[in-house]
Design an enzyme around this catalytic site. Structure first.
Site, PDB file in Angstrom:
ATOM      1  N   ARG A  57      41.648  34.379  36.700  1.00 50.61           N
ATOM      2  CA  ARG A  57      42.683  35.200  36.289  1.00 50.61           C
ATOM      3  C   ARG A  57      44.025  34.108  36.814  1.00 50.61           C
ATOM      4  NH1 ARG A  57      44.821  34.791  40.418  1.00 50.61           N
ATOM      5  NH2 ARG A  57      46.656  35.637  39.842  1.00 50.61           N
ATOM      6  N   GLY A  58      45.142  34.346  36.266  1.00 52.15           N
ATOM      7  CA  GLY A  58      46.180  33.516  36.569  1.00 52.15           C
ATOM      8  C   GLY A  58      46.378  32.366  35.483  1.00 52.15           C
ATOM      9  N   ALA A  59      47.563  32.162  34.811  1.00 50.36           N
ATOM     10  CA  ALA A  59      47.630  31.468  33.477  1.00 50.36           C
ATOM     11  C   ALA A  59      47.071  30.179  33.538  1.00 50.36           C
ATOM     12  CB  ALA A  59      49.097  31.521  33.163  1.00 50.36           C
TER      13      ALA A  59
ATOM     14  N   ARG B 272      42.611  37.697  26.373  1.00 51.31           N
ATOM     15  CA  ARG B 272      43.885  38.240  26.996  1.00 51.31           C
ATOM     16  C   ARG B 272      45.067  37.708  26.131  1.00 51.31           C
ATOM     17  NH1 ARG B 272      44.426  38.091  33.409  1.00 51.31           N
ATOM     18  NH2 ARG B 272      45.703  39.877  33.034  1.00 51.31           N
TER      19      ARG B 272
ATOM     20  N   GLN C 170      46.752  41.481  43.595  1.00 51.52           N
ATOM     21  CA  GLN C 170      46.581  39.973  43.662  1.00 51.52           C
ATOM     22  C   GLN C 170      47.359  39.449  44.622  1.00 51.52           C
ATOM     23  OE1 GLN C 170      47.086  41.716  40.738  1.00 51.52           O
ATOM     24  NE2 GLN C 170      46.321  40.685  38.876  1.00 51.52           N
TER      25      GLN C 170
ATOM     26  N   ASP D 175      53.510  33.714  33.279  1.00 51.08           N
ATOM     27  CA  ASP D 175      52.474  33.773  32.309  1.00 51.08           C
ATOM     28  C   ASP D 175      52.992  33.241  30.912  1.00 51.08           C
ATOM     29  OD1 ASP D 175      51.533  35.809  34.323  1.00 51.08           O
ATOM     30  OD2 ASP D 175      49.913  35.077  32.991  1.00 51.08           O
TER      31      ASP D 175
ATOM     32  N   ASN E  47      55.809  37.698  33.604  1.00 50.70           N
ATOM     33  CA  ASN E  47      54.982  37.704  34.705  1.00 50.70           C
ATOM     34  C   ASN E  47      54.568  38.891  35.358  1.00 50.70           C
ATOM     35  OD1 ASN E  47      53.743  35.837  36.842  1.00 50.70           O
ATOM     36  ND2 ASN E  47      55.191  36.547  38.371  1.00 50.70           N
ATOM     37  N   LYS E  48      53.703  38.931  36.285  1.00 51.03           N
ATOM     38  CA  LYS E  48      52.985  40.312  36.859  1.00 51.03           C
ATOM     39  C   LYS E  48      54.006  41.256  36.860  1.00 51.03           C
ATOM     40  CE  LYS E  48      49.548  40.750  37.228  1.00 51.03           C
ATOM     41  NZ  LYS E  48      48.851  41.345  36.151  1.00 51.03           N
TER      42      LYS E  48
HETATM   43  O1  MRU Z   1      46.921  39.396  35.520  1.00 43.57           O
HETATM   44  P1  MRU Z   1      46.828  38.143  36.056  1.00 43.57           P
HETATM   45  O2  MRU Z   1      46.426  38.295  37.680  1.00 43.57           O
HETATM   46  O3  MRU Z   1      46.261  36.879  35.521  1.00 43.57           O
HETATM   47  O4  MRU Z   1      48.346  37.749  36.268  1.00 43.57           O
HETATM   48  C1  MRU Z   1      48.765  36.684  37.044  1.00 43.57           C
HETATM   49  C2  MRU Z   1      50.082  36.337  37.237  1.00 43.57           C
HETATM   50  O5  MRU Z   1      50.740  37.252  36.871  1.00 43.57           O
HETATM   51  C3  MRU Z   1      50.690  35.186  37.753  1.00 43.57           C
HETATM   52  O6  MRU Z   1      51.796  35.407  38.417  1.00 43.57           O
HETATM   53  C4  MRU Z   1      51.074  34.028  36.808  1.00 43.57           C
HETATM   54  O7  MRU Z   1      49.603  34.035  35.938  1.00 43.57           O
HETATM   55  C5  MRU Z   1      51.204  32.917  37.360  1.00 43.57           C
HETATM   56  S1  MRU Z   1      49.918  32.031  37.892  1.00 43.57           S
HETATM   57  C6  MRU Z   1      50.325  30.447  38.159  1.00 43.57           C
END
Ligand code: MRU
Length: 331
Positions: A55-57, A89, A187, A227, A237-238
C-alpha cells in the site's frame, strides 16, 4: 530502507522483481512479522494491492509496473491486465500513471523488465530529491508531525513525507517526530513507527485525536504524503489529514505535502472529483476477529479525505518546493 535492528540490519526495498517473480514485504504483518510474499501472475499482484499487502501510492504504482511486466513476459492480454490492476483501488493516482506508462513502454517495444525497473528507480530517485529539498525546511531541534505511512514502505524506498525527515537526521539535525496512529488500519503506529525505529529516529506514537493537543504545544512543521493531487492543488491523503491541515493553519504551523510527479493528476481540476475509496466497516468495528463495537451499530469507512489547496504551505516534489498555484509546472 534499513530492516532489522543493530548489527543485523540490512537494506531492503518494499517491493522488487527477481527471476520472473514480484516479491514484496507483506505490510499487513508488520511490525510483528517481516514476511516476504512472491507472485508470478498479474492477478495476484492486483489482489495484493486490493488487500493491502502492499500500500501507499508510489508503492502501488511500482506493484502495477511490475504486474504489467509479468503480464508482458507471460504473453497475457495487456489490456485486461491493465484493467485488473486499475480496478484494485480507486484513489492513488500512481496506480493509473504506472499502468499507463507500462502500456506505452510495451507498445513502444521496450523490454518489459527494463521498463519496469527504470520506472521503479525513477520513483526512488524522485523520493531522494524530495528528501533533499524537504530537509531544507526542517531546522535543528524541530518537532515534526506526520500522518499515515509515507515512508519507504509506501514508496519502494526512502519515502515521501519521511524522506526529508531521514535526510534532516543524516544532516545531523536533532529532530523528534509525532506519529499519529492512523485509525482504522494503523499505518502510522505499525509502519511509520517501525521505519523510524529501524533508523533510530526519536518519535512518539499519538492517538489520532491527540494531534491538536500536540500541535498547540509545539509542533514546528507537518509533512504528509498524498494519494492524488489535482490541478488546483487540492489533494487526497489518508483519512484524518484534512483536520490536521485545518489545525495547522489555525495554529500557524507550516503544512507540507511531499509527492512525486506520479501522484499529480493535472487532468482533474479539483479535489471534489477525486474518487474516495470506501473500505469495509469491519476495519472500524473489529480488531482482527474481535468485535469492539456494539453488534448492530453501523460504521462508515472512507479510506481518504480531500484537503483543499488553501491549507497547503507547499508541495515538496522532485522539482523543488511548489506553491499550490505553481503545480502546473509538474506537467
Ligand atoms: O490506504 P493506504 O495505506 O494505501 O494509504 C496511504 C496513504 O494515504 C499515504 O499517506 C499516501 O499514499 C502517501 S504514500 C507516499
Amino acid at each position: 530502507m534499513k530492516v532489522g535492528l543493530g548489527g543485523n540490519s540490512k537494506d531492503m526495498r518494499a517491493i522488487w522483481l527477481i527471476n520472473g517473480e514480484v516479491r514484496m514485504i507483506d505490510q499487513r504483518r508488520l511490525p510483528t512479522d517481516l514476511s516476504i510474499v512472491a507472485f508470478s501472475d498479474v492477478r495476484d499482484v492486483a489482489a495484493a494491492i486490493r488487500n493491502m499487502t502492499i500500500r501507499g501510492a508510489p508503492s502501488i504504482g511500482a506493484a502495477a509496473a511490475y504486474g504489467m511486466c509479468l503480464a508482458a513476459l507471460k504473453g497475457a492480454n495487456l489490456k485486461e491486465a491493465a484493467e485488473t490492476l486499475k480496478s484494485a483501488r480507486p484513489t492513488a493516482n500512481d496506480l493509473f500513471y504506472a499502468t499507463d506508462h507500462m502500456l506505452q513502454q510495451i507498445k513502444d517495444k521496450k523490454d518489459p523488465v527494463e521498463a519496469a525497473e527504470s520506472y521503479v528507480q525513477m520513483i526512488v530517485d524522485h523520493c531522494t530529491r524530495i528528501g533533499e529539498y524537504g530537509a531544507e525546511l526542517i531546522n535543528d531541534g524541530d518537532r515534526v508531525m506526520t500522518h499515515c505511512n509515507a515512508g519507504a514502505l509506501a514508496t519502494v524506498d526512502v519515502g515521501t513525507a519521511l524522506a526529508p525527515i531521514r535526510k534532516a537526521r543524516d544532516q545531523g539535525k536533532k529532530i523528534f517526530v509525532f506519529v499519529s496512529e492512523t485509525r482504522p488500519r494503523f499505518q502510522g503506529m505499525q509502519l511509520t513507527a517501525w521505519e523510524l525505529l529501524q533508523e533510530g529516529i526519536p518519535h512518539s506514537i499519538i492517538a489520532d485525536g491527540a494531534s491538536g493537543h500536540f500541535m498547540k504545544s509545539g509542533v514546528n512543521i507537518v509533512i504528509v504524503g498524498a494519494d492524488r493531487i489535482t490541478a488546483n492543488g487540492d489533494f487526497a491523503n489518508k483519512i484524518g489529514t484534512y483536520e490536521k491541515a485545518v489545525l495547522a493553519k489555525e495554529l500557524n504551523i507550516p503544512f507540507y505535502v511531499a509527492a512525486p510527479v506520479s501522484t499529480f493528476d493535472l487532468d482533474t481540476e479539483s479535489g471534489d472529483k477525486i474518487v474516495i475509496e470506501e473500505r469495509s466497516p469491519e476495519e472500524i468495528t473489529k480488531i482482527g476477529p474481535m468485535n469492539i463495537a456494539p453488534v448492530g451499530s453501523s460504521a462508515v469507512n472512507p479510506a481518504f479525505d480531500v484537503t483543499p489547496a488553501r491549507y497547503v504551505t507547499g508541495f515538496i516534489t522532485e522539482r523543488g518546493i511548489l506553491k499550490p498555484m505553481e503545480i502546473g509546472r509538474m506537467r
